[in-house]
Design an enzyme around this catalytic site. Structure first.
Site, PDB file in Angstrom:
ATOM      1  N   SER A  23       0.833  -1.199   0.000  1.00 18.42           N
ATOM      2  CA  SER A  23       0.000   0.000   0.000  1.00 18.42           C
ATOM      3  C   SER A  23       0.866   1.247   0.000  1.00 18.42           C
ATOM      4  O   SER A  23       1.743   1.401   0.857  1.00 18.42           O
ATOM      5  CB  SER A  23      -0.890   0.007   1.244  1.00 18.42           C
ATOM      6  N   ASN A 109      -3.004  -3.718  12.911  1.00 23.63           N
ATOM      7  CA  ASN A 109      -4.473  -3.625  12.844  1.00 23.63           C
ATOM      8  C   ASN A 109      -5.021  -2.534  13.757  1.00 23.63           C
ATOM      9  O   ASN A 109      -5.888  -1.762  13.344  1.00 23.63           O
ATOM     10  CB  ASN A 109      -5.102  -4.981  13.191  1.00 23.63           C
ATOM     11  N   THR A 154     -41.503  24.630  -9.029  1.00 25.77           N
ATOM     12  CA  THR A 154     -41.808  23.243  -8.675  1.00 25.77           C
ATOM     13  C   THR A 154     -42.052  22.548  -9.999  1.00 25.77           C
ATOM     14  O   THR A 154     -42.642  23.153 -10.908  1.00 25.77           O
ATOM     15  CB  THR A 154     -43.054  23.134  -7.761  1.00 25.77           C
ATOM     16  N   HIS A 155     -41.569  21.338 -10.135  1.00 26.89           N
ATOM     17  CA  HIS A 155     -41.647  20.613 -11.419  1.00 26.89           C
ATOM     18  C   HIS A 155     -40.971  21.410 -12.542  1.00 26.89           C
ATOM     19  O   HIS A 155     -41.343  21.303 -13.699  1.00 26.89           O
ATOM     20  CB  HIS A 155     -43.100  20.313 -11.788  1.00 26.89           C
ATOM     21  N   SER A 276     -14.915  27.710 -25.730  1.00 26.03           N
ATOM     22  CA  SER A 276     -15.056  26.542 -26.595  1.00 26.03           C
ATOM     23  C   SER A 276     -13.990  26.628 -27.673  1.00 26.03           C
ATOM     24  O   SER A 276     -13.723  27.709 -28.201  1.00 26.03           O
ATOM     25  CB  SER A 276     -16.451  26.548 -27.225  1.00 26.03           C
ATOM     26  N   LYS A 282     -18.937  31.095 -27.069  1.00 28.77           N
ATOM     27  CA  LYS A 282     -19.288  30.365 -25.847  1.00 28.77           C
ATOM     28  C   LYS A 282     -18.536  30.841 -24.605  1.00 28.77           C
ATOM     29  O   LYS A 282     -17.373  31.200 -24.654  1.00 28.77           O
ATOM     30  CB  LYS A 282     -19.001  28.867 -26.027  1.00 28.77           C
ATOM     31  N   ASN A 284     -18.549  28.964 -20.910  1.00 27.04           N
ATOM     32  CA  ASN A 284     -19.137  27.772 -20.277  1.00 27.04           C
ATOM     33  C   ASN A 284     -18.874  27.714 -18.768  1.00 27.04           C
ATOM     34  O   ASN A 284     -17.778  28.048 -18.317  1.00 27.04           O
ATOM     35  CB  ASN A 284     -18.566  26.507 -20.926  1.00 27.04           C
ATOM     36  N   GLU A 289     -20.173  22.265 -13.944  1.00 24.80           N
ATOM     37  CA  GLU A 289     -20.439  20.981 -14.611  1.00 24.80           C
ATOM     38  C   GLU A 289     -19.573  19.876 -14.004  1.00 24.80           C
ATOM     39  O   GLU A 289     -20.030  18.750 -13.792  1.00 24.80           O
ATOM     40  CB  GLU A 289     -20.182  21.099 -16.103  1.00 24.80           C
ATOM     41  N   TYR A 316     -10.068  -8.118  11.523  1.00 29.29           N
ATOM     42  CA  TYR A 316      -9.392  -7.443  10.424  1.00 29.29           C
ATOM     43  C   TYR A 316      -9.235  -8.375   9.231  1.00 29.29           C
ATOM     44  O   TYR A 316      -8.902  -9.553   9.381  1.00 29.29           O
ATOM     45  CB  TYR A 316      -8.004  -6.930  10.854  1.00 29.29           C
ATOM     46  N   GLN A 321      -7.767  -2.579   3.688  1.00 30.45           N
ATOM     47  CA  GLN A 321      -6.736  -1.659   3.196  1.00 30.45           C
ATOM     48  C   GLN A 321      -7.296  -0.757   2.086  1.00 30.45           C
ATOM     49  O   GLN A 321      -6.817   0.352   1.886  1.00 30.45           O
ATOM     50  CB  GLN A 321      -5.547  -2.484   2.666  1.00 30.45           C
ATOM     51  N   LYS A 324      -8.906   3.292   2.212  1.00 34.09           N
ATOM     52  CA  LYS A 324      -8.239   4.600   2.181  1.00 34.09           C
ATOM     53  C   LYS A 324      -8.368   5.315   0.841  1.00 34.09           C
ATOM     54  O   LYS A 324      -8.561   6.533   0.790  1.00 34.09           O
ATOM     55  CB  LYS A 324      -6.778   4.431   2.574  1.00 34.09           C
TER      56      LYS A 324
HETATM   57  N1  ARG Z   1      -1.936  -1.669   5.397  1.00 32.01           N
HETATM   58  C1  ARG Z   1      -2.993  -2.197   6.205  1.00 32.01           C
HETATM   59  C2  ARG Z   1      -4.271  -1.414   6.001  1.00 32.01           C
HETATM   60  O1  ARG Z   1      -4.197  -0.376   5.455  1.00 32.01           O
HETATM   61  C3  ARG Z   1      -2.641  -2.104   7.635  1.00 32.01           C
HETATM   62  C4  ARG Z   1      -2.991  -3.296   8.442  1.00 32.01           C
HETATM   63  C5  ARG Z   1      -2.298  -4.479   7.922  1.00 32.01           C
HETATM   64  N2  ARG Z   1      -2.460  -5.593   8.771  1.00 32.01           N
HETATM   65  C6  ARG Z   1      -2.058  -6.785   8.400  1.00 32.01           C
HETATM   66  N3  ARG Z   1      -2.177  -7.726   9.237  1.00 32.01           N
HETATM   67  N4  ARG Z   1      -1.539  -7.006   7.208  1.00 32.01           N
HETATM   68  O2  ARG Z   1      -5.331  -1.849   6.352  1.00 32.01           O
END
Ligand code: ARG
Length: 453
Positions: A23, A109, A154-155, A276, A282, A284, A289, A316, A321, A324
């Site tokens: 990651s 974790n 409305t509408h 444009s 134009k 815009n 948008e 977990y 992962q 994020k």
């Molecule tokens: N990189 C992992 C995450 O973002 C962190 C936890 C990883 N834990 C593991 N046992 N591999 O969730």
């Protein structure tokens, strides 16, 4: 490469495994990760799992890393599996083997659960600030254009005359609730997961309450499985982003309509509009948008987070992962949209044409209601008047006393004065309705709501 877990393996990780599982997205949590480690090390020292010297050494090393992280000079290397292993690797580089004690009583974790909470807490406050500023911008626009009258739809049909400010303030209220949502998710985030370990806690005499206090959390997890396995707060945060983006997409859609020659309500500064490549005339509203379009991405991020957790067994799993990427993207989308749309809105010049006189039809019906006519009958009487004028190709302003009398003998000739759209707004008395007084009250109330903690 050295992993955190090489001990039980006879072969090194395959390149394909590495590329698929590593990651880099979580590098954005670097500062939070180090801040969490500082609290953890202090706790380990306090409970005697680290000697005072070891504690000092680790804290000094972490301090160097924190500076590198804050100044953007921290260097990740190919062998870093995630942000947590990068920090541990760097700490060992800086302080030697004692760095290997950092992970005592901890798992990645509970560490990632902590990092995310630290991030979300800060991010929620920042989004609340941004939304507050954006809401105040809408309030300022409403105040600056308080005299303009437009139809409310409305509408998508002209319904009643109202101050344009009333329409703009409707968005300010939505934004105020979006802001409040970020403030409230902040309260739920104030629970520290650190000490939950991999999933079930530890045999070591850890002090999770100490680390929680160090990091400014109100309380400590009550269940270690929940602490490491739940991501509902991430979902909730992204929902806050997605809901705010949906509001902004509605505003954007209206701004797009309003800049069209058909509406002709508003013009934005050249700096905030695009041209444009083909059509020289134009101008815009691309920011609006794209804001409308990017709401789709935020909804997608929310959907992805829900799907990520659906049916996932406790506690977990590496699936988590993936949260994020969606979290950061939704967060960035809202931040950038508020900035860009705010810039564009601050150049708005409103010049709406007056509403159609037909929007005063309800005023005629209400005149009869005041004379004791049941509303349903009054509605039908005005309906007859409208039908007759429409059939003859006349406007409501062209109606005569005879037209009124033909529709209902309880009309009075003076009722013809009711078809003025500005006066219709002036007659409006409902608190919170589309009147000039209501707009002034709302402006004062919103200034308070959009700035309170
Ligand atoms: N990189 C992992 C995450 O973002 C962190 C936890 C990883 N834990 C593991 N046992 N591999 O969730």
């Amino acid at each position: 490469m050295t992993t955190l877990w090489g001990g039980r393996f006879e072969e090194p990780p395959d390149r394909l495994l590495w590329e698929y599982t590593v990651s880099a997205t979580d590098r954005r949590l670097l500062v939070d990760d180090v801040v969490g480690s500082v609290a953890h090390v202090k706790m380990l020292g306090r409970v005697g799992l680290l000697s005072p010297e070891e504690t000092d050494t680790l804290l000094r090393g972490l301090d160097v890393i924190l500076t590198e992280a804050r100044e953007g000079t921290f260097e990740f290397v190919d062998g870093d599996e995630d942000v947590h292993s990068a920090v541990e690797r760097r700490l060992i580089e800086l302080v030697g083997d004692v760095g290997k004690k950092l992970h005592t009583g901890r798992s990645r974790n509970d560490q990632i659960a902590l990092d995310e909470r630290l991030y979300l807490r800060r991010a929620a406050a920042t989004q609340a600030d941004r939304l507050g500023r954006f809401g105040l911008l809408l309030v300022a626009l409403a105040e600056a254009n308080a005299d303009l009258v437009v139809p409310v739809y409305t509408h998508l049909q002209q319904a009643q005359p109202i101050p344009l400010a009333h329409h703009l303030l409707a968005y300010a209220w939505m934004v105020s609730r979006d802001r409040q949502r970020f403030q409230q998710v902040g309260e739920r985030l104030a629970v520290s997961p650190l000490g939950a370990g991999a999933a079930g806690g530890s045999s070591l005499p850890l002090d999770p309450i100490f680390t929680a206090r160090e990091l400014g959390f109100d309380v400590v997890f009550a269940n270690s499985i929940d602490a490491v396995g739940s991501r509902d707060l991430v979902t909730e945060y992204v929902w806050c982003c997605a809901q705010a983006m949906v509001h902004l997409s509605r505003l954007s859609e209206e701004l797009i309509l309003w800049t069209s020659s058909e509406f002709g309500w508003v013009t934005f500064g050249d700096r905030y509009t695009t041209g444009s490549s083909a059509l020289p005339q134009k101008k815009n509203p691309d920011i609006a948008e794209l804001a409308r379009g990017r709401a789709a991405g935020a909804i997608g991020d929310l959907t992805a987070l829900l799907a990520l957790q659906k049916g996932l067994p406790l506690a977990y799993n590496r699936d988590l992962q993936e949260d994020k990427e969606h979290l950061f993207r939704a967060d960035d989308t809202l931040a950038a949209t508020l900035e860009a749309l705010g810039g564009m809105l601050s150049t708005a010049e409103f010049h709406p044409p007056p509403p159609s006189p037909w929007t005063t039809a309800l005023d005629l019906a209400e005149a009869l209601v005041r004379r004791g006519v049941p509303f349903r009958e009054a509605h039908a009487a005005v309906g007859r008047l409208v039908a007759r004028l429409v059939a003859e190709g006349r406007e409501l302003t062209e109606a005569t006393a005879d037209d009124l009398a033909a529709a209902d003998d309880r009309f009075e000739p003076a009722d013809l004065d009711l078809v003025d759209t500005r006066r219709s707004v002036e007659r409006r008395v409902t608190s919170g309705g589309g009147s000039f007084e209501s707009v002034s009250e709302q402006i004062a109330a919103l200034r308070h709501v959009l700035t309170r903690d």
